[in-house]
Each structure stands twice: as C-alpha cells, then as structure tokens.
Design a protein around this motif. Sequence first.
Motif, PDB file in Angstrom:
ATOM      1  N   ASN A 279       0.822  -1.219   0.000  1.00 15.52           N
ATOM      2  CA  ASN A 279       0.000   0.000   0.000  1.00 15.52           C
ATOM      3  C   ASN A 279       0.853   1.265   0.000  1.00 15.52           C
ATOM      4  OD1 ASN A 279      -2.325  -1.539   0.045  1.00 15.52           O
ATOM      5  ND2 ASN A 279      -2.627  -1.361   2.255  1.00 15.52           N
ATOM      6  N   ILE A 280       1.955   1.228   0.750  1.00 19.96           N
ATOM      7  CA  ILE A 280       2.874   2.372   0.764  1.00 19.96           C
ATOM      8  C   ILE A 280       3.424   2.621  -0.640  1.00 19.96           C
ATOM      9  CG2 ILE A 280       5.106   3.211   1.603  1.00 19.96           C
ATOM     10  CD1 ILE A 280       4.545   1.687   4.215  1.00 19.96           C
ATOM     11  N   ALA A 281       3.861   1.563  -1.303  1.00 21.60           N
ATOM     12  CA  ALA A 281       4.427   1.689  -2.650  1.00 21.60           C
ATOM     13  C   ALA A 281       3.390   2.227  -3.636  1.00 21.60           C
ATOM     14  CB  ALA A 281       4.957   0.338  -3.120  1.00 21.60           C
ATOM     15  N   ALA A 282       2.156   1.754  -3.529  1.00 19.37           N
ATOM     16  CA  ALA A 282       1.106   2.206  -4.444  1.00 19.37           C
ATOM     17  C   ALA A 282       0.799   3.690  -4.244  1.00 19.37           C
ATOM     18  CB  ALA A 282      -0.158   1.368  -4.244  1.00 19.37           C
ATOM     19  N   PHE A 283       0.771   4.120  -2.988  1.00 18.97           N
ATOM     20  CA  PHE A 283       0.485   5.535  -2.729  1.00 18.97           C
ATOM     21  C   PHE A 283       1.634   6.421  -3.192  1.00 18.97           C
ATOM     22  CE2 PHE A 283       0.603   9.376  -0.097  1.00 18.97           C
ATOM     23  CZ  PHE A 283      -0.668   9.880  -0.342  1.00 18.97           C
ATOM     24  N   THR A 292      -5.710   6.815  -4.554  1.00 18.37           N
ATOM     25  CA  THR A 292      -4.892   6.095  -3.567  1.00 18.37           C
ATOM     26  C   THR A 292      -4.970   6.632  -2.143  1.00 18.37           C
ATOM     27  OG1 THR A 292      -2.977   7.468  -4.173  1.00 18.37           O
ATOM     28  CG2 THR A 292      -3.197   5.323  -5.276  1.00 18.37           C
ATOM     29  N   PHE A 293      -5.633   7.757  -1.906  1.00 19.60           N
ATOM     30  CA  PHE A 293      -5.725   8.267  -0.534  1.00 19.60           C
ATOM     31  C   PHE A 293      -6.323   7.228   0.405  1.00 19.60           C
ATOM     32  CE2 PHE A 293      -8.628  10.070   2.660  1.00 19.60           C
ATOM     33  CZ  PHE A 293      -7.693  10.593   3.537  1.00 19.60           C
ATOM     34  N   ILE A 294      -7.288   6.469  -0.091  1.00 23.07           N
ATOM     35  CA  ILE A 294      -7.962   5.465   0.733  1.00 23.07           C
ATOM     36  C   ILE A 294      -6.979   4.452   1.311  1.00 23.07           C
ATOM     37  CG2 ILE A 294      -8.413   3.925  -1.215  1.00 23.07           C
ATOM     38  CD1 ILE A 294     -10.720   4.626   1.830  1.00 23.07           C
ATOM     39  N   LEU A 295      -5.807   4.303   0.685  1.00 24.20           N
ATOM     40  CA  LEU A 295      -4.813   3.355   1.183  1.00 24.20           C
ATOM     41  C   LEU A 295      -4.294   3.755   2.566  1.00 24.20           C
ATOM     42  CD1 LEU A 295      -2.768   2.645  -2.084  1.00 24.20           C
ATOM     43  CD2 LEU A 295      -4.526   1.206  -1.017  1.00 24.20           C
ATOM     44  N   SER A 296      -4.247   5.053   2.848  1.00 21.51           N
ATOM     45  CA  SER A 296      -3.808   5.486   4.182  1.00 21.51           C
ATOM     46  C   SER A 296      -4.819   5.063   5.239  1.00 21.51           C
ATOM     47  CB  SER A 296      -3.599   7.004   4.212  1.00 21.51           C
ATOM     48  OG  SER A 296      -4.825   7.691   4.027  1.00 21.51           O
ATOM     49  N   VAL A 297      -6.111   5.108   4.896  1.00 22.83           N
ATOM     50  CA  VAL A 297      -7.150   4.645   5.819  1.00 22.83           C
ATOM     51  C   VAL A 297      -7.058   3.127   5.987  1.00 22.83           C
ATOM     52  CG1 VAL A 297      -9.627   4.563   6.275  1.00 22.83           C
ATOM     53  CG2 VAL A 297      -8.629   6.569   5.131  1.00 22.83           C
TER      54      VAL A 297
END
Length: 320
Positions: A279-283, A292-297
């Motif tokens: 998820n970090i890499a995708a963001f 990709t903001f939703i990945l932080s959630v």
Amino acid sequence: MNLRTFLKYVEIQTKVASMIPLALGTLYALYRFDSFRLENFLFMLLSLLSFDMATTAINNYYDFKKAARTHGYGYETHNAIVRYKVKERTAVTVIVVLLVLAAGGGLLLVSQTGLLVFLLGGLSFLIGILYSFGPIPISRMPLGELFSGLFMGFVIIFISAYIHADGELASLALSGPWTDLSVRLDIRLTEVLALFGFSVPAVLGIANIMLANNICDVEEDIDNRRYTLPVYIGKAHALRLFAALYYLSYLDLIVLLLLGVHPLLVLAALLTVIPLRRNIAAFRARPEKAATFILSVRNFVLLCGARIALMLAAVLLETL
C-alpha cells in the motif's frame, strides 16, 4: 438534509479514525486491568462519535466558506455542501446539534468518572474546534499531523482506558474550600508510558491519514493558502516521511511483549507489514485523492485492526 447527504457531510467513512482508538483503549483496560464499565463506554461512544462528526462538518463548512478556488481539484464533487446544494443554515444547524450531543455525552461521562476526564475531554474539544476553525486553523498549518495523531491516537485511547481503570493510570482530586483550593494529581508514569507505547500505531496511523490527505491536496492547498506540512517540506520529503512513520509504528510490538502478550500473537501482528508495504508503494507511485488516498485509511485499519484482534485473543486466553 437527507441521511445520505448527512453521511457525506460528516464523512462517515472516516469515523474509523476515532472508533478504533476507542476500541483499543477499552481492550487495553480489559486486558491490563481486568475492568470494563458498559455505561461509561456508551457515554464515551456518544460523545466521541458526535464530536468527530461535528469537527468534520466544521472543516467542510470552513473550506466551503474560505475556498479561494472553487473550480478544479474536484471541489464541485468532494465538498458535500456544494455537491448536494446544502443550505448554509442547515449545515450550521447540523454542526450545533452534533456539538450539543457531544457535550451532553461528555458531561454524563464526567459525572461517572471525575475531573481528569473533564479536563482531557475539554482540551480535546478545544483542539478539535481549533483544528478547523479560527483565524489560523490547525489543519491549515504544518502541525495538523502532530495534533491529530496525539489527540486522536493517544488521548482518546488514554481516556478510553482511564474510564474503566479505577485510578490505575492517574487520578485528579480537589480538596478544601474555594479560597484555599488544593489540587492533587497522581500519575502512574510506568503505566502511562506503557499505554503510550501501545498507542504508537494509532498515533502514527492517524497522523499519516492527515499527511496523505495533505500530500494529495498540496497544489490546491498552495492556491488556497493552506500551509500544510507537505507545502513546507515538499512532496518528495512528505512521501518519504509517510513511509517512515508506518515502519516506526511497529515499535509497539516491544511494549506488547513487555505487557505479557503471547509472543506468537505479537508475531502475527508483525505479518501486517507485508500488505502495508504494498500500500505504501502504491500511494508513493500515485498520490491522488480519488485513486490512492484510501490506502492510508486501509493501512490504519490494518495496523490497528491487527492490534484489536491481538488484544481480543489475549483477553480470551487470559480468561481461559
């Protein structure tokens, strides 16, 4: 305002950022102090959820009123007041009702627990209001990540544990007449530090939700004169900080071991680093609000959800 518009206005999907710390603090008290008080839990749930919705509504209303640029960056769709054509009076009324519910629940909780909850809750209310309102809101400064992380990630967990803990964490007492008032504050420093260590994933995960939001909005924030942390340090450095904070969050596993949680359970929590890294890499590859903001959630839910499952399992093992 119908239910759908209300839920969009208060961004109900983001309320996980306050409900998860509530669950973490409650489970910590249950595991560490073998204590749970249902009435206190329900009062805090009412106050916390209402206030979280109120602060989000205030933030959306303030952005609506202060926006210097009202076209582009998805402004027409991501601000619920604009998208659903909410009347300004209705938007303000919702905020007032939510604040009244939050204050009512908080006062009921204080009546059951004491002055320390009143002071910490009052300070949290103040920071929550100043986060979105005032001459220079905290959300428009490079301090948003710090305040949101500490207050939502630690203070909420502290209060959530304290209301069940019967003085195991701290106590505050007043004595004597008003003309000669004596204040006594007792803090069990070892217990508070242990609780803070346990709270690290929530503190850093919530800070990173704020950071991700500001990274996605950095161009818009410059136009609207919002001087957030990514505006100050630059997008590239902000993205590196975003990744580093997640890896630091695993320091809490050491605290869990010291608290006596079974090592195999702690090892299972460590496995969350695998999807977290993806998820970090995708963001970092595409830091966009819609994509990709939703990945932080999701990362926050992943980190803290694993701790909730871990503590539930630890409580069950202790019970058995």
